[in-house]
Design a protein around this motif. Sequence first.
Motif, PDB file in Angstrom:
ATOM      1  N   MET A  97       0.849  -1.209   0.000  1.00  0.00           N
ATOM      2  CA  MET A  97       0.000   0.000   0.000  1.00  0.00           C
ATOM      3  C   MET A  97       0.882   1.257   0.000  1.00  0.00           C
ATOM      4  SD  MET A  97      -2.912   1.233   2.710  1.00  0.00           S
ATOM      5  CE  MET A  97      -4.298   0.142   2.724  1.00  0.00           C
ATOM      6  N   ASN A  98       0.363   2.311  -0.552  1.00  0.00           N
ATOM      7  CA  ASN A  98       1.034   3.609  -0.562  1.00  0.00           C
ATOM      8  C   ASN A  98       1.358   4.069   0.872  1.00  0.00           C
ATOM      9  OD1 ASN A  98       1.067   6.527  -0.445  1.00  0.00           O
ATOM     10  ND2 ASN A  98       0.452   6.468  -2.601  1.00  0.00           N
ATOM     11  N   LEU A  99       2.597   4.529   1.093  1.00  0.00           N
ATOM     12  CA  LEU A  99       3.028   4.906   2.461  1.00  0.00           C
ATOM     13  C   LEU A  99       2.231   6.078   3.010  1.00  0.00           C
ATOM     14  CD1 LEU A  99       6.925   4.652   2.203  1.00  0.00           C
ATOM     15  CD2 LEU A  99       5.201   2.865   2.482  1.00  0.00           C
ATOM     16  N   LYS A 100       1.882   7.001   2.125  1.00  0.00           N
ATOM     17  CA  LYS A 100       1.074   8.146   2.557  1.00  0.00           C
ATOM     18  C   LYS A 100      -0.304   7.652   3.007  1.00  0.00           C
ATOM     19  CE  LYS A 100       3.338  11.399  -0.551  1.00  0.00           C
ATOM     20  NZ  LYS A 100       3.192  12.491  -1.492  1.00  0.00           N
ATOM     21  N   GLN A 101      -0.798   6.670   2.260  1.00  0.00           N
ATOM     22  CA  GLN A 101      -2.144   6.153   2.555  1.00  0.00           C
ATOM     23  C   GLN A 101      -2.187   5.424   3.897  1.00  0.00           C
ATOM     24  OE1 GLN A 101      -3.768   3.852  -0.660  1.00  0.00           O
ATOM     25  NE2 GLN A 101      -5.775   3.631   0.329  1.00  0.00           N
ATOM     26  N   ILE A 102      -1.150   4.614   4.183  1.00  0.00           N
ATOM     27  CA  ILE A 102      -1.208   3.878   5.460  1.00  0.00           C
ATOM     28  C   ILE A 102      -1.103   4.844   6.643  1.00  0.00           C
ATOM     29  CG2 ILE A 102      -0.564   1.550   4.701  1.00  0.00           C
ATOM     30  CD1 ILE A 102       2.273   2.036   5.527  1.00  0.00           C
ATOM     31  N   ALA A 103      -0.312   5.892   6.493  1.00  0.00           N
ATOM     32  CA  ALA A 103      -0.207   6.878   7.577  1.00  0.00           C
ATOM     33  C   ALA A 103      -1.535   7.620   7.743  1.00  0.00           C
ATOM     34  CB  ALA A 103       0.923   7.862   7.278  1.00  0.00           C
ATOM     35  N   ALA A 104      -2.091   8.059   6.622  1.00  0.00           N
ATOM     36  CA  ALA A 104      -3.324   8.856   6.677  1.00  0.00           C
ATOM     37  C   ALA A 104      -4.487   8.030   7.237  1.00  0.00           C
ATOM     38  CB  ALA A 104      -3.656   9.367   5.280  1.00  0.00           C
TER      39      ALA A 104
ATOM     40  N   VAL B 202       2.694  11.521   7.382  1.00  0.00           N
ATOM     41  CA  VAL B 202       3.776  11.611   6.383  1.00  0.00           C
ATOM     42  C   VAL B 202       4.296  10.217   6.015  1.00  0.00           C
ATOM     43  CG1 VAL B 202       4.661  13.907   7.040  1.00  0.00           C
ATOM     44  CG2 VAL B 202       5.493  11.882   8.248  1.00  0.00           C
ATOM     45  N   ASP B 203       4.938  10.146   4.858  1.00  0.00           N
ATOM     46  CA  ASP B 203       5.747   8.956   4.595  1.00  0.00           C
ATOM     47  C   ASP B 203       7.137   9.251   5.149  1.00  0.00           C
ATOM     48  OD1 ASP B 203       7.691   9.858   2.414  1.00  0.00           O
ATOM     49  OD2 ASP B 203       5.754  10.438   1.569  1.00  0.00           O
ATOM     50  N   GLU B 204       7.938   8.208   5.330  1.00  0.00           N
ATOM     51  CA  GLU B 204       9.180   8.396   6.083  1.00  0.00           C
ATOM     52  C   GLU B 204      10.189   9.337   5.405  1.00  0.00           C
ATOM     53  OE1 GLU B 204      10.971   4.618   6.900  1.00  0.00           O
ATOM     54  OE2 GLU B 204      11.235   4.120   4.792  1.00  0.00           O
ATOM     55  N   SER B 205      10.012   9.607   4.112  1.00  0.00           N
ATOM     56  CA  SER B 205      10.941  10.518   3.419  1.00  0.00           C
ATOM     57  C   SER B 205      10.849  11.943   3.967  1.00  0.00           C
ATOM     58  CB  SER B 205      10.654  10.537   1.911  1.00  0.00           C
ATOM     59  OG  SER B 205       9.435  11.215   1.663  1.00  0.00           O
ATOM     60  N   LYS B 206       9.772  12.254   4.678  1.00  0.00           N
ATOM     61  CA  LYS B 206       9.579  13.625   5.201  1.00  0.00           C
ATOM     62  C   LYS B 206      10.300  13.854   6.532  1.00  0.00           C
ATOM     63  CE  LYS B 206       6.474  14.650   1.960  1.00  0.00           C
ATOM     64  NZ  LYS B 206       5.079  14.869   2.217  1.00  0.00           N
ATOM     65  N   LEU B 207      10.799  12.777   7.158  1.00  0.00           N
ATOM     66  CA  LEU B 207      11.483  12.926   8.451  1.00  0.00           C
ATOM     67  C   LEU B 207      12.910  13.408   8.208  1.00  0.00           C
ATOM     68  CD1 LEU B 207      10.405   9.667  10.338  1.00  0.00           C
ATOM     69  CD2 LEU B 207       9.304  11.904  10.357  1.00  0.00           C
ATOM     70  N   VAL B 208      13.284  14.490   8.880  1.00  0.00           N
ATOM     71  CA  VAL B 208      14.623  15.058   8.679  1.00  0.00           C
ATOM     72  C   VAL B 208      15.267  15.360  10.034  1.00  0.00           C
ATOM     73  CG1 VAL B 208      14.062  16.110   6.449  1.00  0.00           C
ATOM     74  CG2 VAL B 208      13.681  17.419   8.537  1.00  0.00           C
TER      75      VAL B 208
ATOM     76  N   ARG C 220       6.063   3.711   6.831  1.00  0.00           N
ATOM     77  CA  ARG C 220       7.430   3.222   6.592  1.00  0.00           C
ATOM     78  C   ARG C 220       7.482   2.369   5.321  1.00  0.00           C
ATOM     79  NH1 ARG C 220      11.044   5.891   9.849  1.00  0.00           N
ATOM     80  NH2 ARG C 220      10.257   6.055  11.968  1.00  0.00           N
ATOM     81  N   ALA C 221       8.683   2.333   4.721  1.00  0.00           N
ATOM     82  CA  ALA C 221       8.864   1.596   3.461  1.00  0.00           C
ATOM     83  C   ALA C 221       8.573   0.108   3.614  1.00  0.00           C
ATOM     84  CB  ALA C 221      10.280   1.810   2.951  1.00  0.00           C
ATOM     85  N   ASP C 222       8.717  -0.426   4.848  1.00  0.00           N
ATOM     86  CA  ASP C 222       8.441  -1.859   5.040  1.00  0.00           C
ATOM     87  C   ASP C 222       6.944  -2.127   5.246  1.00  0.00           C
ATOM     88  OD1 ASP C 222       7.939  -0.916   7.564  1.00  0.00           O
ATOM     89  OD2 ASP C 222       9.532  -2.044   8.568  1.00  0.00           O
ATOM     90  N   GLY C 223       6.131  -1.079   5.076  1.00  0.00           N
ATOM     91  CA  GLY C 223       4.678  -1.263   5.154  1.00  0.00           C
ATOM     92  C   GLY C 223       4.107  -1.079   6.557  1.00  0.00           C
ATOM     93  N   THR C 224       4.984  -0.791   7.543  1.00  0.00           N
ATOM     94  CA  THR C 224       4.490  -0.563   8.906  1.00  0.00           C
ATOM     95  C   THR C 224       4.214   0.927   9.099  1.00  0.00           C
ATOM     96  OG1 THR C 224       6.724  -0.268   9.775  1.00  0.00           O
ATOM     97  CG2 THR C 224       5.801  -2.494   9.866  1.00  0.00           C
ATOM     98  N   VAL C 225       3.553   1.196  10.215  1.00  0.00           N
ATOM     99  CA  VAL C 225       3.225   2.582  10.506  1.00  0.00           C
ATOM    100  C   VAL C 225       3.691   2.900  11.933  1.00  0.00           C
ATOM    101  CG1 VAL C 225       0.908   2.772  11.515  1.00  0.00           C
ATOM    102  CG2 VAL C 225       1.390   3.915   9.429  1.00  0.00           C
ATOM    103  N   ASP C 226       4.356   4.043  12.105  1.00  0.00           N
ATOM    104  CA  ASP C 226       4.809   4.452  13.446  1.00  0.00           C
ATOM    105  C   ASP C 226       3.929   5.581  13.939  1.00  0.00           C
ATOM    106  OD1 ASP C 226       6.863   2.749  13.754  1.00  0.00           O
ATOM    107  OD2 ASP C 226       8.460   4.196  13.281  1.00  0.00           O
ATOM    108  N   VAL C 227       3.480   5.461  15.177  1.00  0.00           N
ATOM    109  CA  VAL C 227       2.716   6.551  15.781  1.00  0.00           C
ATOM    110  C   VAL C 227       3.621   7.195  16.824  1.00  0.00           C
ATOM    111  CG1 VAL C 227       0.690   7.167  17.146  1.00  0.00           C
ATOM    112  CG2 VAL C 227       0.527   5.363  15.396  1.00  0.00           C
ATOM    113  N   LEU C 228       4.053   8.429  16.554  1.00  0.00           N
ATOM    114  CA  LEU C 228       4.958   9.130  17.462  1.00  0.00           C
ATOM    115  C   LEU C 228       4.153  10.197  18.194  1.00  0.00           C
ATOM    116  CD1 LEU C 228       7.776   9.723  14.801  1.00  0.00           C
ATOM    117  CD2 LEU C 228       7.519   7.754  16.331  1.00  0.00           C
ATOM    118  N   GLU C 229       4.163  10.141  19.524  1.00  0.00           N
ATOM    119  CA  GLU C 229       3.384  11.128  20.282  1.00  0.00           C
ATOM    120  C   GLU C 229       4.323  12.065  20.999  1.00  0.00           C
ATOM    121  OE1 GLU C 229      -0.187   9.989  22.113  1.00  0.00           O
ATOM    122  OE2 GLU C 229      -0.268   8.042  21.101  1.00  0.00           O
ATOM    123  N   ARG C 230       3.945  13.333  21.059  1.00  0.00           N
ATOM    124  CA  ARG C 230       4.771  14.316  21.758  1.00  0.00           C
ATOM    125  C   ARG C 230       4.849  13.938  23.231  1.00  0.00           C
ATOM    126  NH1 ARG C 230       5.990  19.686  20.995  1.00  0.00           N
ATOM    127  NH2 ARG C 230       4.620  19.952  19.238  1.00  0.00           N
ATOM    128  N   SER C 231       6.064  13.953  23.768  1.00  0.00           N
ATOM    129  CA  SER C 231       6.185  13.516  25.168  1.00  0.00           C
ATOM    130  C   SER C 231       5.839  14.690  26.080  1.00  0.00           C
ATOM    131  CB  SER C 231       7.597  13.044  25.447  1.00  0.00           C
ATOM    132  OG  SER C 231       8.519  13.970  24.940  1.00  0.00           O
TER     133      SER C 231
END
Length: 224
Positions: A1-8, A116-122, A213-224
């Motif tokens: 699946m599209n990485l943007k789609q799995i995140a969204a 985002v897809d992972e390419s947006k992380l900098v 993520r490119a491996d098809g997983t999704v990370d949920v990062l929450e502000r600490s």
Amino acid sequence: MNLKQIAAEKAVEWIKDGMTIGLGTGSTAFFAIQKIGELVKAGLQVKAVPTSGSTEQLAREFGIPLTTFAEAGKLDITIDGADEVDSQFNLIKGGGGALLREKIVAAHSKTFIVVVDESKLVPTLGTFPLPVEVIPFAYEWTMEEINERLQADFKPRMKDGQKFVTDNGNYILDYSFGTIPSPTDVQEKLNCLTGVVEHGLFIDMADIVIVGRADGTVDVLERS
Ligand SMILES: O=C[C@H](O)[C@H](O)[C@H](O)COP(=O)(O)O
């Protein structure tokens, strides 16, 4: 699946019956809007505020009921994409020119979810040119003042050979920094300039960042 789609689509899980929601703009937000449309057809009750003319059109196509700020008050959740996300959850947005309405909507949301897809992380913001929205009236003077303060290369954004005009009737200047070591410093320089309407730095605004993520997983990062 599209990485943007799995995140969204993951972000849409935060939406519950009765919520008022902000709908972001761009190719990642598209998938959230599409999914919300499916859920609305299946009976989900929500009202939405769009962040651009194009998103408003999409929401109408997908049958998502729209509302206004006057009616909605504070929004429960906004889901939107980003052009860059750093490790502090600071963002550059506005690649599609919708930064002003996006920032207003995000600022009036209890929870702001960035997808985002992972390419947006900098590691540091600034590779993506920073959009600065300016009033067309005497924009040459505004441009000079911005240049004096930022000392960075820029290009007026163009579309079909003409200056790009935002939904709010303004122009955009795209500033290439390469790296922005202190986003707050740049924000301070821009915030007090007459003629600057808004800029694409979203500092301390995102509550949750969802990454496809490119491996098809999704990370949920929450502000600490
Ligand atoms: O003005 C546009 C917005 O800030 C978008 O959310 C941003 O450019 C990311 O867009 P996309 O999801 O298409 O990469």
